[in-house]
Write an enzyme that holds these catalytic residues in place. Structure first.
Site: not given
Ligand SMILES: NC(=O)c1ccc[n+]([C@@H]2O[C@H](COP(=O)([O-])OP(=O)(O)OC[C@H]3O[C@@H](n4cnc5c(N)ncnc54)[C@H](OP(=O)(O)O)[C@@H]3O)[C@@H](O)[C@H]2O)c1
Length: 292
Positions: A98, A54, A121
């Site tokens: 994450q 990422k 996200d």
């Protein structure tokens, strides 16, 4: 005839090339590059690989990346404090936490600490609620990427972009993938069914669908009998076989002989998830400019 392969890697690269141009245009207006904070807790090897990938893609699109690596021993309070600090940083437009977090840390409590306007996200309940209502929201990256892949497949097959009236079967009901996937399909006017581990006659149910999304986490569970001839199949699953091979939730060979289009694993949904994270971050920076 073998199914068309929906190349997620190539589509993600095209999206990232456009984002790179967009970033170069908005950076002067913003007075800085759009910023993504990537928060990793602990040393889970898979999470480290995802974060590295990422970060690399974000940098190649011209974003500023703030790496925040916290030790496995971090407490819930310390993690939450860090996330709240990032909410206040002007140079941070998006925050990626994450997942999964190490055992003992409260994921939901941590997600609640991320400001919804930086939740690129799309996992904060505010964004999920907006999605449910059909309002403008950060859409979770994996389902958002899967929607792009479905549209890409339809273009490849010479079909219209309009999904109205298509029957869609989502297998899996997680908050990360299955549930938001169903919301996005509904918003696109599909007749959407969500299946899960208690669904009866799953293969028979799935075999009625024009679009099948597999988000289960069970290697090659979706066999040819789950698929109607001519269906579009999107495989979200990532599973490691004992021999080290990476496979999806779909039995690729058998299904590709029946479906019209199918995503590979790897090279399907994975790269699109990252592209959507970057797109959401750029969108967040754009919103700031619009408010100026
Ligand atoms: N490519 C990417 O970027 C990406 C991103 C996220 C996830 N993934 C992968 O996608 C897969 C799913 O992830 P997730 O987070 O959604 O997993 P999850 O939270 O474990 O959810 C799995 C879902 O599958 C359902 N399920 C399990 N066994 C089933 C069965 N035999 N028949 C029907 N449904 C069944 C479960 O039903 P119940 O609710 O009834 O238990 C659950 O809803 C995993 O392989 C994950 O690694 C990939």
């Amino acid at each position: 005839m073998a199914a068309a392969v929906i190349d997620g890697k190539a589509l993600a690269e095209r999206i990232q090339a456009k984002l790179k141009i967009e970033v170069s245009e908005i950076s002067p207006k913003l007075g800085r590059k759009p910023g993504l904070a990537v928060v990793l807790v602990g040393n889970n090897p898979a999470s480290q690989v995802y974060v590295k990938s990422k970060t690399k893609k974000a940098l190649s699109c011209g974003l500023e990346v703030k790496d925040v690596h916290l030790p496995e021993s971090v407490t819930n309070e310390e993690l939450q404090r860090k996330l709240k600090e990032l909410n206040l940083e002007q140079s941070v437009d998006g925050i990626l936490l994450q997942l999964p977090l190490p055992v003992g840390l409260d994921e939901f409590a941590a997600l609640l600490c991320i400001a919804p306007e930086k939740d690129v996200d799309g996992l904060h309940p505010m964004n999920q609620g907006l999605l449910l209502r059909g309002e403008d929201a950060f859409e979770p990256c994996t389902p958002k990427g899967a929607m792009c892949l479905i549209r890409e497949a339809r273009t490849m097959l010479g079909l219209s972009d309009d999904l109205s009236g298509q029957s869609a079967m989502v297998i899996g009901r997680s908050i990360l993938v299955g549930k938001p996937m169903a919301q996005l399909l509904l918003a696109a006017n599909c007749t959407t069914t969500v299946a899960h581990s208690r669904t009866k006659n799953l293969a028979q149910e799935a075999s009625r669908a024009d679009i099948v999304i597999a988000a289960i986490g069970r290697a090659e569970m979706v066999t040819a009998e789950f698929v109607k001839p001519g269906a579009i199949v999107v495989d979200v699953g990532i599973n490691r076989r004992d021999d080290g091979r990476l496979v999806g939730d779909v039995a690729y060979q058998a299904v590709s002989e029946k479906a019209a289009a199918i995503t590979p694993v790897p090279g399907g949904v994975g790269p699109m998830t990252i592209a959507m994270l970057l797109q959401n971050t750029v969108q967040s920076a754009q919103r700031k400019i619009s408010k100026k």
